[in-house]
Design a protein around this motif. Structure first.
Motif, short mmCIF file in Angstrom:
data_model
loop_
_atom_site.label_atom_id
_atom_site.label_comp_id
_atom_site.label_asym_id
_atom_site.label_seq_id
_atom_site.Cartn_x
_atom_site.Cartn_y
_atom_site.Cartn_z
N ILE A 80 56.10 -12.71 -10.47
CA ILE A 80 54.73 -12.34 -11.38
C ILE A 80 53.84 -11.47 -10.43
CG2 ILE A 80 52.69 -13.48 -12.23
CD1 ILE A 80 54.56 -15.63 -13.34
N VAL A 81 53.75 -11.89 -9.19
CA VAL A 81 52.94 -11.49 -8.06
C VAL A 81 53.22 -9.77 -8.03
CG1 VAL A 81 51.79 -11.20 -5.79
CG2 VAL A 81 52.20 -13.62 -7.24
N VAL A 82 54.48 -9.80 -7.60
CA VAL A 82 55.05 -8.51 -7.24
C VAL A 82 55.05 -7.48 -8.34
CG1 VAL A 82 56.79 -6.88 -6.45
CG2 VAL A 82 56.38 -9.16 -5.48
N GLY A 83 55.45 -8.09 -9.93
CA GLY A 83 55.26 -7.32 -10.79
C GLY A 83 53.98 -6.76 -11.40
N TRP A 84 52.96 -7.64 -11.11
CA TRP A 84 51.68 -7.49 -11.50
C TRP A 84 51.15 -6.24 -10.60
CZ3 TRP A 84 47.23 -11.78 -11.97
CH2 TRP A 84 46.28 -11.32 -12.86
N GLY A 122 44.04 0.89 -22.88
CA GLY A 122 45.47 0.77 -22.41
C GLY A 122 45.64 0.08 -20.93
N PHE A 123 44.58 0.49 -20.07
CA PHE A 123 44.65 -0.21 -18.67
C PHE A 123 44.46 -1.64 -18.78
CE2 PHE A 123 42.64 -1.46 -14.90
CZ PHE A 123 43.49 -0.65 -13.73
N LEU A 124 43.37 -2.04 -19.68
CA LEU A 124 43.13 -3.44 -19.70
C LEU A 124 43.98 -4.30 -20.15
CD1 LEU A 124 39.31 -3.00 -20.59
CD2 LEU A 124 40.14 -3.70 -18.38
N VAL A 125 44.65 -3.59 -21.29
CA VAL A 125 45.70 -4.59 -22.20
C VAL A 125 46.98 -4.74 -21.10
CG1 VAL A 125 47.40 -4.34 -23.91
CG2 VAL A 125 44.91 -3.69 -24.38
N SER A 126 47.35 -3.65 -20.39
CA SER A 126 48.44 -3.68 -19.49
C SER A 126 48.20 -4.71 -18.33
CB SER A 126 48.75 -2.46 -18.98
OG SER A 126 49.38 -1.48 -20.00
N VAL A 127 47.06 -4.66 -17.57
CA VAL A 127 46.74 -5.61 -16.56
C VAL A 127 46.57 -7.10 -17.18
CG1 VAL A 127 45.29 -5.96 -14.77
CG2 VAL A 127 45.83 -3.55 -15.32
N ILE A 128 45.74 -7.10 -17.99
CA ILE A 128 45.68 -8.39 -18.74
C ILE A 128 46.69 -9.28 -18.88
CG2 ILE A 128 44.25 -10.03 -20.27
CD1 ILE A 128 41.95 -7.76 -20.36
N PHE A 129 47.64 -8.74 -20.00
CA PHE A 129 48.78 -9.30 -20.42
C PHE A 129 49.90 -8.92 -19.35
CE2 PHE A 129 45.82 -8.88 -23.94
CZ PHE A 129 46.12 -10.17 -24.52
N GLY A 130 49.82 -8.43 -18.34
CA GLY A 130 50.88 -8.02 -17.53
C GLY A 130 51.94 -9.31 -17.03
N PRO A 131 51.21 -10.39 -16.66
CA PRO A 131 52.02 -11.51 -16.44
C PRO A 131 52.75 -12.10 -17.52
CG PRO A 131 49.77 -12.08 -15.25
CD PRO A 131 49.87 -10.51 -16.42
N VAL A 132 52.32 -12.02 -18.91
CA VAL A 132 53.10 -12.54 -20.07
C VAL A 132 54.22 -11.63 -20.18
CG1 VAL A 132 52.93 -12.94 -22.59
CG2 VAL A 132 50.90 -13.32 -21.06
N TYR A 133 53.92 -10.26 -20.02
CA TYR A 133 55.10 -9.32 -20.08
C TYR A 133 56.23 -9.63 -19.02
CZ TYR A 133 51.70 -6.74 -23.08
OH TYR A 133 50.80 -6.40 -23.83
N ILE A 134 55.96 -9.92 -17.77
CA ILE A 134 56.83 -10.08 -16.78
C ILE A 134 57.61 -11.49 -17.19
CG2 ILE A 134 56.80 -10.56 -14.49
CD1 ILE A 134 54.37 -9.03 -13.96
N ILE A 135 56.86 -12.55 -17.60
CA ILE A 135 57.51 -13.73 -17.83
C ILE A 135 58.55 -13.50 -18.69
CG2 ILE A 135 57.59 -16.12 -18.67
CD1 ILE A 135 54.69 -16.16 -17.16
N ILE A 136 58.28 -13.01 -19.87
CA ILE A 136 59.26 -12.54 -21.10
C ILE A 136 60.33 -11.56 -20.56
CG2 ILE A 136 59.45 -11.69 -23.43
CD1 ILE A 136 56.43 -12.55 -24.10
N LEU A 138 61.55 -11.56 -17.75
CA LEU A 138 62.29 -11.99 -16.66
C LEU A 138 63.44 -12.74 -17.27
CD1 LEU A 138 60.08 -13.23 -13.64
CD2 LEU A 138 61.57 -11.64 -13.67
N PHE A 139 62.93 -13.69 -18.16
CA PHE A 139 64.06 -14.49 -19.02
C PHE A 139 64.85 -13.75 -20.07
CE2 PHE A 139 60.80 -17.81 -17.57
CZ PHE A 139 61.75 -18.76 -17.22
N ILE A 140 64.43 -12.80 -20.69
CA ILE A 140 65.52 -12.01 -21.35
C ILE A 140 66.32 -10.96 -20.68
CG2 ILE A 140 65.28 -10.14 -23.10
CD1 ILE A 140 62.75 -11.01 -24.31
N GLY A 141 65.81 -10.59 -19.45
CA GLY A 141 66.86 -9.67 -18.62
C GLY A 141 67.72 -10.80 -17.96
N SER A 142 67.19 -11.85 -17.55
CA SER A 142 68.33 -12.86 -16.84
C SER A 142 69.23 -13.28 -17.75
CB SER A 142 67.40 -13.96 -16.44
OG SER A 142 66.42 -13.63 -15.47
N ALA A 143 69.07 -13.63 -19.05
CA ALA A 143 69.94 -14.00 -20.15
C ALA A 143 70.95 -12.95 -20.29
CB ALA A 143 69.19 -14.41 -21.44
N ILE A 144 70.54 -11.60 -20.51
CA ILE A 144 71.46 -10.47 -20.98
C ILE A 144 72.27 -10.47 -19.87
CG2 ILE A 144 71.32 -7.99 -21.02
CD1 ILE A 144 68.82 -8.20 -22.70
#
Length: 245
Positions: A80-84, A122-136, A138-144
């Motif tokens: 989350i930290v690195v991806g953010w 676009g900047f605010l949406v990406s930064v604010i919801f960035g951790p949520v995108y990363i978590i989702i 990570l789990f989808i990518g790991s499952a695949i």
């Protein structure tokens, strides 16, 4: 008491001490846990910085030190930290390069495209919801990736299971630092991430390089095929539209 004249044999000398092993004859065991997993002893900031350096400069050694099991929290927090950080950097570049594109658009068009690269929304949406995108992601990518490892038979000797795959994908988020490079940073990040995942799968699942490469290439090839099909349909649609006109 009479003296028999017999003499006691002298005590035997102690066996010679074994010579010390020559230097370099044995390699020290790698630390248990990569620097981020040893942050309790190193400190959070120091462990994070050392982990970044190790995964960036010597990923094979970094994954060799990484715990195969333990918890999902440590790799998740690291990712989350690195991806953010990577998201913020990429958004800054998009803002700098997208501002000129927005300036060339008519004002009435800008109101319909508020999330184009370079816009404040676009900047605010990406930064604010960035951790949520990363978590989702990570789990989808790991499952695949875990499914692909099952397909190629890369989990026959694995002691890690799904958690090992999740750790590999999480720590491979270090590749997001390639976004520091403008324009080409996104492409370099994808290539770097694939390399890190291959190394990580090999180390944490005790599998061969060939099987790790095959598991990584399956979703990559499928993505390329899907993109190609999408462009083909888009081209056909455009040709049909121009033909009707």
């Amino acid at each position: 008491m009479t003296d028999t004249g017999e003499q006691q044999p002298p005590p035997s000398a102690p066996p010679p001490a074994a010579p010390p092993p020559p230097p370099g004859s044995s390699e020290p065991a790698p630390p248990q846990g990569n620097p981020w997993e040893r942050r309790a002893a190193l400190g959070t900031v120091e462990g994070f910085v050392q982990a970044l350096k190790l995964f960036a400069t010597s990923p094979s050694e970094a994954f060799a030190q990484t715990f195969k099991k333990g918890d999902y929290g440590s790799p998740l927090l690291f990712a989350i930290v690195v991806g953010w950080i990577g998201i913020i950097i990429s958004q800054i570049w998009e803002t700098l390069m997208g501002a000129s594109i927005l300036s060339m658009m008519p004002p009435e068009m800008r109101s319909y495209v508020p999330f184009v690269p370079g816009s404040a929304a676009g900047f605010l949406v990406s930064v604010i919801f960035g951790p949520v995108y990363i978590i989702i992601g990570l789990f989808i990518g790991s499952a695949i990736m875990h499914l692909c490892m099952i397909i190629v038979g890369g989990l026959e000797k694995s002691p890690a299971g799904f958690e090992g795959t999740f750790r590999v994908v999480s720590y491979s988020m270090v590749a997001q630092l390639a976004n520091l490079i403008p324009i080409l940073g996104g492409l370099l990040s994808v290539v770097w991430s694939l390399v890190l995942v291959i190394i990580g799968l090999q180390k944490l699942h005790d599998t061969s390089t060939g099987k790790a490469v095959a598991a990584v290439l399956i979703p990559a090839v499928l993505c390329c095929v899907c993109v190609g099909i999408a462009f083909m349909f888009f081209g056909v649609g455009m040709m049909a539209m121009f033909a009707n006109q």
